[in-house]
Motif scaffolding. Structure first.
Motif, short mmCIF file in Angstrom:
data_model
loop_
_atom_site.label_atom_id
_atom_site.label_comp_id
_atom_site.label_asym_id
_atom_site.label_seq_id
_atom_site.Cartn_x
_atom_site.Cartn_y
_atom_site.Cartn_z
N ILE A 314 0.84 -1.20 0.00
CA ILE A 314 0.00 0.00 0.00
C ILE A 314 0.88 1.25 0.00
O ILE A 314 0.52 2.27 -0.60
CB ILE A 314 -0.98 0.00 1.20
N GLN A 315 2.03 1.19 0.64
CA GLN A 315 2.94 2.34 0.61
C GLN A 315 3.41 2.63 -0.81
O GLN A 315 3.47 3.80 -1.24
CB GLN A 315 4.14 2.09 1.52
N THR A 320 3.00 6.06 -5.61
CA THR A 320 2.74 6.21 -7.04
C THR A 320 1.60 7.20 -7.27
O THR A 320 1.66 8.03 -8.19
CB THR A 320 2.40 4.86 -7.66
N LEU A 321 0.56 7.12 -6.46
CA LEU A 321 -0.56 8.06 -6.57
C LEU A 321 -0.08 9.49 -6.36
O LEU A 321 -0.41 10.40 -7.14
CB LEU A 321 -1.64 7.71 -5.55
N ALA A 322 0.70 9.74 -5.29
CA ALA A 322 1.15 11.09 -4.98
C ALA A 322 2.01 11.66 -6.11
O ALA A 322 1.82 12.81 -6.54
CB ALA A 322 1.94 11.07 -3.67
N GLU A 349 -7.80 -6.11 -0.73
CA GLU A 349 -7.20 -5.43 0.41
C GLU A 349 -6.54 -4.12 -0.01
O GLU A 349 -6.72 -3.08 0.64
CB GLU A 349 -6.17 -6.32 1.10
N ARG A 350 -5.78 -4.14 -1.12
CA ARG A 350 -5.13 -2.92 -1.58
C ARG A 350 -6.17 -1.84 -1.92
O ARG A 350 -5.98 -0.66 -1.60
CB ARG A 350 -4.26 -3.20 -2.79
N LEU A 351 -7.25 -2.23 -2.57
CA LEU A 351 -8.27 -1.25 -2.94
C LEU A 351 -8.94 -0.67 -1.70
O LEU A 351 -9.20 0.54 -1.63
CB LEU A 351 -9.31 -1.88 -3.87
N TRP A 453 0.52 5.34 6.49
CA TRP A 453 1.26 5.02 5.27
C TRP A 453 1.87 6.24 4.59
O TRP A 453 3.05 6.27 4.32
CB TRP A 453 0.40 4.24 4.28
N VAL A 454 1.04 7.21 4.24
CA VAL A 454 1.48 8.47 3.65
C VAL A 454 0.69 9.57 4.33
O VAL A 454 -0.51 9.43 4.55
CB VAL A 454 1.26 8.50 2.12
#
Length: 465
Positions: A314-315, A320-322, A349-351, A453-454
């Motif tokens: 997830i990190q 990647t999203l950021a 789980e990731r979603l 996480w972030v």
């Protein structure tokens, strides 16, 4: 006066309205002409840039062997040893790829559950593979006889079922479709290719009828084209189709398209650019773009033998999203369901983790714009977005001393700093200004922050360094 596209006999079964739209360019008043200059002048529908996060779904007959990748058939056909050995070990002599299709059963496919999961992920649009390069359509296409999900395998309209679930259960999520223009082993395509694409039998009898069928029946607001790269856009008649899509189709005002419409088109034309799979340039682009990427680092389709290390943490996903949205892109996160219609637990789980993070930090993501600086000049792993007069700093790693140094930010007399998810959300964080003018923020105790996480800092009344 635009030339009407000649129709083969196989397409003459189309209704009169379908035939008329193909010839619409003989009519006056079309806003967009079938040229790239004209098509590129169309403004990007605002919903797409605001959405930021989408879900990609790679699902098809390749989900049955679920080995190697979604290019299983092509790899096996090309005698790649891993695939040949897999088939020799696990299947009888004479077994063909078509024999996999009856095992594509989708008995556990619950479109309402998928819609709820995608909603929980925080995604604002969904793109389903209506047809991959194998040619099997997930809808009962009139142009894919006995090689579609109603005739063989699931015995249902998978595209229609998911479209209905998305629109009824989660109407704020935009429904989109992926479509492969070419098919690896279709006879007409191979014959056109052998003639140097000087004939267009496959396009007239297969590609274009399928595209018109998809748009008119399912009304996708994203049309994600692929499988175009071997032939020029003139072979695919792409500009004529897109002019119809933007001028006359039922989604003419809201649809967005990517950049895969013929050799040389990618990263040059389209509502948004994809440029390449997992495209992530790390710097601001002058055209809207999308990072289509996978939770499984190796494959777009489900792999039964994928080890845990091949999945993004997830990190990694949030990093990647950021980076993507800071540089003006959208993130299209791919999942690969199983042959029976189940989304694997690790992907679910990731979603759900993504969605829980967006519940806390979504204001820094949705409807945001790139800031003057995309990443921090001093501290690695800090990315920026903006919304109005506010700036958001994505901190990918919690500093050991609890102090975040932002070298791209200059404070003013009115500057305030908050952390999204802080239990004392109305209480500004303390900060100082270094001799070099850098903003040094004292973070709250981690246990006082709902997010994980972030972490995201909200900066108000600041200036770029």
């Amino acid at each position: 006066m635009w030339r009407c596209w000649p129709l083969p006999r196989s397409v003459m079964r189309l209704s009169l309205c379908h035939v008329m739209v193909v010839c619409l360019f003989g009519l006056a008043g079309a806003k967009y002409a079938p040229t790239w200059d004209s098509l590129d002048s169309r403004p990007l529908p605002a919903w797409y840039d605001a959405a930021k996060v989408g879900i990609f779904i790679h699902w098809g007959v390749f989900s049955v062997p679920s080995f190697g990748s979604e290019w299983f058939w092509k790899s096996w056909h090309d005698n790649k040893s891993k695939y040949v050995d897999f088939m020799r070990t696990n299947y009888r002599p004479g077994f063909t790829y078509a024999d996999f299709a009856p095992e594509f059963t989708a008995e556990f496919f619950e479109p309402d559950e998928w819609a709820r999961l995608f909603n929980a992920s925080g995604a604002r649009y969904v793109v389903l593979t209506s047809k991959h390069h194998e040619g099997f359509t997930l809808w009962p296409s009139r142009y894919s006889w006995n090689w579609n999900s109603l005739d063989v395998g699931p015995k249902r309209d998978l595209v229609g079922d998911l479209a209905q679930a998305i629109r009824t259960k989660t109407p704020h999520i935009h429904f989109g479709l992926y479509h492969s223009m070419y098919e690896w082993f279709h006879t007409m395509y191979l014959e056109d290719k052998a003639r140097g694409f000087q004939t267009q039998d496959f396009v007239r009898a297969k590609t274009l009828p399928e595209l018109y069928e998809l748009v008119n029946i399912y009304k996708p607001e994203v049309l994600w084209s692929d499988g175009d790269w071997e032939a020029p856009d003139s072979y695919w008649n792409s500009t004529h189709f897109l002019a119809w899509l933007f001028n006359e189709s039922p989604v003419k005002d809201s649809v967005v398209v990517n950049d895969r419409w013929g050799k040389g088109v990618v990263c040059n034309h389209g509502s948004y650019y994809t440029c390449s799979d997992r495209y992530n340039p790390g710097k601001l682009q002058n055209h809207k773009w999308e990072n289509c990427m996978t939770l499984d680092k190796v494959s777009w389709g489900f792999r039964r033998n994928a080890p845990l290390r091949n999945y993004l943490t997830i990190q990694e996903l949030l990093a990647t999203l950021a980076e993507t949205i800071s540089c003006g892109g959208n993130l299209l996160v791919n999942v690969g369901p199983t042959h029976d219609g189940h989304i694997p637990a690790i992907m679910e789980e990731r979603l759900r983790q993504l969605g829980s993070w967006l519940d806390v930090n979504g204001q820094a993501v949705y409807e945001s714009t790139p800031w003057i600086h995309q990443s921090d000049a001093v501290t690695p792993g800090v990315w920026y977005t903006a919304k109005g007069n506010d700036v958001y700093a994505f901190v990918l790693r919690w500093p050991e001393d609890g102090v975040a140094i932002l070298g791209s930010v200059l404070p003013t007399s009115g500057t305030k700093v908050y952390m999204l998810g802080h239990v004392e959300k109305l209480k500004p964080l303390k900060f100082t200004k270094t001799d070099k003018g850098q903003l040094t923020v004292m973070l709250p105790p981690m246990q006082q922050v709902r997010g994980q996480w972030v972490w995201v800092l909200l900066l108000s009344d600041i200036l770029p360094a």
